[in-house]
Design an enzyme around this catalytic site. Sequence first.
Site, PDB file in Angstrom:
ATOM      1  N   ASP A 218       0.849  -1.194   0.000  1.00  0.00           N
ATOM      2  CA  ASP A 218       0.000   0.000   0.000  1.00  0.00           C
ATOM      3  C   ASP A 218       0.889   1.250   0.000  1.00  0.00           C
ATOM      4  O   ASP A 218       2.011   1.190  -0.493  1.00  0.00           O
ATOM      5  CB  ASP A 218      -0.974  -0.053   1.197  1.00  0.00           C
ATOM      6  CG  ASP A 218      -2.265   0.713   0.928  1.00  0.00           C
ATOM      7  OD1 ASP A 218      -2.210   1.768   0.291  1.00  0.00           O
ATOM      8  OD2 ASP A 218      -3.332   0.264   1.374  1.00  0.00           O
ATOM      9  N   HIS A 241       2.041   2.095  -3.258  1.00  0.00           N
ATOM     10  CA  HIS A 241       1.157   3.089  -3.864  1.00  0.00           C
ATOM     11  C   HIS A 241       1.685   4.521  -3.738  1.00  0.00           C
ATOM     12  O   HIS A 241       0.932   5.480  -3.856  1.00  0.00           O
ATOM     13  CB  HIS A 241      -0.252   2.985  -3.263  1.00  0.00           C
ATOM     14  CG  HIS A 241      -0.904   1.660  -3.513  1.00  0.00           C
ATOM     15  ND1 HIS A 241      -2.131   1.312  -2.998  1.00  0.00           N
ATOM     16  CD2 HIS A 241      -0.482   0.576  -4.220  1.00  0.00           C
ATOM     17  CE1 HIS A 241      -2.424   0.070  -3.391  1.00  0.00           C
ATOM     18  NE2 HIS A 241      -1.441  -0.392  -4.120  1.00  0.00           N
TER      19      HIS A 241
END
Length: 396
Positions: A218, A241
């Site tokens: 993430d 991300h």
Amino acid sequence: MAAILLFLLPAISVVNGYSGPSYKRLFDVMRYRRNGGAPIDITQATLQAWRDACRHEGGGRVRIPPGRYRIDSVRFIGPCRGPMEFLIEGTLIAPTDPSKFFTDTWIGFRYIDDLTVNGRGVLDGKGAAAWPYNDCWRNPNCRFLPVTLRFDFVTNSRVRNLSSFNSKNAHIYIFACHNLNISRIALIAPGNSPNTDGIHIGSSTKIQISHANIHTGDDCVSMVAGSQDIDIFDVVCGPGHGISIGSLGRTHETEYVTGVHVNNCTFIGADNGLRIKTWAPSLYSLASDIRFENIIMKNTANPIIIDQQYCPSGNCKVQGMLSSEVQIKDVTFRNIKGTSNTKVAVNMQCSPSLPCKNIHLIDIDLSYRGRGGRTTSSCSHVTGSSWGKQKPNGCI
Ligand SMILES: *[C@@H]1O[C@H](CO)[C@@H](O)[C@H](O)[C@H]1NC(C)=O
Ligand SMILES: *[C@@H]1O[C@H](CO)[C@@H](O)[C@H](O)[C@H]1NC(C)=O
Ligand SMILES: *[C@@H]1O[C@H](CO)[C@@H](O)[C@H](O)[C@H]1NC(C)=O
């Protein structure tokens, strides 16, 4: 009651930067240990060592020596009677039994001033045992999975020389902290592991993150409401991300995000590079005074992205019709270069009702990695300027 090692260590002040009278006493976890078996469970021993060290006038050092140990969910709570040092020299192994891991924290520190977490140790979160239970994207009553290392109300402190592998949730979670430096750390989890943010920051001021390798599933670093005066430099991100501000505006946020400086970072194979995202529709909030500079992108999708229509679950109904009330202003992207995995390398979709203001693109040099063409840019509802090299062509 096990004996306590009575080492007075006057030289410690040099190591940890503490300059008061230095009677920080050593509390070796092994002295508190009762049970055998391998790897040894040090949950109770560590809590007792912490309790005694925290009570010790002048401060204490809790030490976990080299070796492999099991430790259940623990919270180390202050205030303490002096500076605290938590030395992890061994490998700590998180529970794999679901009866022990549905909680928000694996190892937590709370209400502590002048804490140093150090020691070159390893935190093994055993995430694979928990990731299948991560169903929050479809279950509103989903249960918490623990973040590996949590700091709540911790001030004037530092975390360094640690590695964290396979966290069940985020690796490091920072809430309501002030003046916290995190450096020389590695945070690692598979690129497809759910919600394994590297470092998540909220409601905190003066946080510095440097010399970090963050490879997760993430966000590399995420900053939400109340993140102010955040300094991030010499960090390598990816997979993951990207460095993200937001998502902002979902709840009533009077705490703004201001004063973020990201410098000299590299993104490798990340799903995003530098990102600011807000919900749509949203409540009023503000993200301002943000500077991203000297950034290298390698095979990274969406190197520069402002997304004011963030709605991952797709249930925000009339997408594009309801606009975000989060003001984004005074944001500079300077000297951002490398390769993009998406053609749209600069993508700024701001709010029609509250356009982005004072956005500057300076010396951008991003090439498309795939075949068939060049990178492009796409901007809507953005004002500001672009100068220096502009590849893709600037759209402000
Ligand atoms: C964090 O690092 C900066 C230097 O980069 C230093 O000035 C500051 O005192 C440090 N803070 C702590 C709590 O160690
Ligand atoms: C952290 O690790 C680095 C490199 O291994 C070492 O040079 C440094 O002294 C360590 N810092 C502390 C405070 O232990
Ligand atoms: C920039 O970051 C890289 C890698 O993280 C590091 O090796 C280099 O020393 C940094 N450069 C500066 C000028 O800080």
